[in-house]
Motif scaffolding. Structure first.
Motif, PDB file in Angstrom:
ATOM      1  N   CYS A 157       0.857  -1.184   0.000  1.00 59.91           N
ATOM      2  CA  CYS A 157       0.000   0.000   0.000  1.00 59.91           C
ATOM      3  C   CYS A 157       0.898   1.241   0.000  1.00 59.91           C
ATOM      4  N   VAL A 182       1.132   5.519   0.323  1.00 59.87           N
ATOM      5  CA  VAL A 182       0.498   6.744   0.813  1.00 59.87           C
ATOM      6  C   VAL A 182       0.946   7.917  -0.063  1.00 59.87           C
ATOM      7  N   LEU A 240      -3.721   8.171   9.114  1.00 54.87           N
ATOM      8  CA  LEU A 240      -4.500   7.630   8.000  1.00 54.87           C
ATOM      9  C   LEU A 240      -5.977   7.493   8.346  1.00 54.87           C
ATOM     10  N   VAL A 265      -8.932   5.429   0.598  1.00 59.30           N
ATOM     11  CA  VAL A 265      -7.947   4.458   0.103  1.00 59.30           C
ATOM     12  C   VAL A 265      -8.549   3.576  -0.975  1.00 59.30           C
ATOM     13  N   MET A 315      -4.418   6.932  -0.320  1.00 67.65           N
ATOM     14  CA  MET A 315      -3.578   5.735  -0.310  1.00 67.65           C
ATOM     15  C   MET A 315      -4.145   4.748  -1.310  1.00 67.65           C
ATOM     16  N   SER A 327       5.562   3.604   0.660  1.00 70.11           N
ATOM     17  CA  SER A 327       4.955   2.496   1.406  1.00 70.11           C
ATOM     18  C   SER A 327       5.288   2.663   2.884  1.00 70.11           C
TER      19      SER A 327
END
Length: 333
Positions: free
Chosen positions: A114, A116, A130, A135, A182, A199
């Motif tokens: 993942c 950001v 977060l 996302v 994200m 990441s």
């Protein structure tokens, strides 16, 4: 004796007829795979090694997600899927789809993650920020499982986040446009995401948390049961392609073919494959993988998805969704 001779002739004729019908029914198979996911089997695919070994035409169909592979196998459009992610496989089998893992296609942890968006300047020390963010996640995939585990590790309430179901290419475009905070994905899409962010964890750090990322070759249980020789032969060709790649002696001739088939340039394909591990048949049949590890891991994935509300219920045991018979046969070829 005359009647017995006629009976034997008739039986031979019937057997031959059924054999011919069976051969006709298996004049070709359709196999699912991913674009931008370069693997040694693609060299064998392009060079016709599968067709030659199987004595039939192998059709190949590209997919964006493992969930789409499950749907295609359920409809009968696809007989085998190479490199299906374990989480989408678990989602399908937990819902009652009778699929089986027949080999470990690839092990990877650096090539799924993942990312950001860089403007947020969030890293693992400030991951709590977060909460409430938007996302892009391909639901029911390895990336989805990894996302859940990472957020749990950082103590971020997923319920507070706006989770949007997006295939990795869409997620990469969304983070580039700044429309999500994200995005999670793999392969070429992950590389494009990383051009616009960072990441939170490395592959090694994910593995320490028990986030094991690997894909499997899968197929409907009835197809595997009815065509064990076909499946075994297919796996033996895959194993040979893996052996050729793992030896390091065939990179120059294999890489250009693999990269072109994956829709990538050679540099990107090489960089991706450097993060991949292709276990041998012997390794796959060991305790870490199909000898018990995969079954245990699937149960863990399922339990996490139940807790997250992604699936209604987990099976008590996923052992019936692993079939080592064809791989053992392939190893003896």
């Amino acid at each position: 004796m005359k009647h017995e001779s006629k009976l034997a002739t008739l039986l031979a004729s019937v057997i031959a007829t059924f054999a011919a019908q069976g051969a006709a029914a298996q004049e070709q198979i359709t196999v699912g795979y991913f674009q931008e996911w370069p693997m040694p089997f693609q060299y064998a695919k392009v060079e016709g090694m599968y067709d030659e070994a199987l004595g039939m035409n192998v059709q190949w169909r590209a997919f964006d997600t493992g969930t789409a592979m499950s749907a295609a196998m359920a409809s009968g459009d696809v007989q085998l899927s190479v490199s299906q992610g374990v989480p989408p496989f678990v989602v399908a089998t937990s819902a009652g789809q009778d699929l089986q893992i027949v080999d470990v296609a690839v092990s990877y942890s650096e090539n799924e993650n993942c990312v950001v968006r860089e403007e947020l300047e969030i890293d693992k020390d400030s991951a709590g920020e977060l909460a409430g963010k938007k996302v892009a996640v391909p639901l029911g995939t390895a990336a989805h499982f990894s996302f859940i585990q990472q957020m749990n590790h950082f103590g971020v309430d997923i319920g507070s986040m706006q989770v949007v179901n997006m295939a990795p290419p869409e997620g990469a475009a969304a983070i580039a446009q700044g429309s999500v905070d994200m995005a999670c994905g793999w392969g070429g899409s992950l590389r494009r995401m990383l051009e616009h962010g960072n990441s939170l964890l490395t592959g090694a750090e994910k593995e320490e948390l028990g986030i094991l990322i690997f894909d499997a070759t899968t197929g409907p249980a009835d197809f595997v049961a009815e065509n064990p020789d076909v499946v075994a032969t297919f796996l033996s060709v895959t194993a040979e392609a893996n052996r050729m790649w793992n030896s390091g002696e065939n990179t120059d001739k294999m890489l250009p073919v693999i990269a072109k088939d994956a829709g990538m340039d050679e540099a990107d394909a090489a960089a991706t494959m450097d993060t991949f591990t292709f276990p041998t048949i012997e390794e796959q049949l060991g305790e870490k993988w199909l000898g018990g590890g995969v079954q245990t891991f699937m149960k863990g994935v399922a339990d996490v998805f139940v807790e997250a509300g992604s699936i209604d219920a987990a099976k008590d045991d996923y052992s019936g969704n692993v079939n080592t018979g064809p791989l053992e046969q392939a190893g003896a070829m």
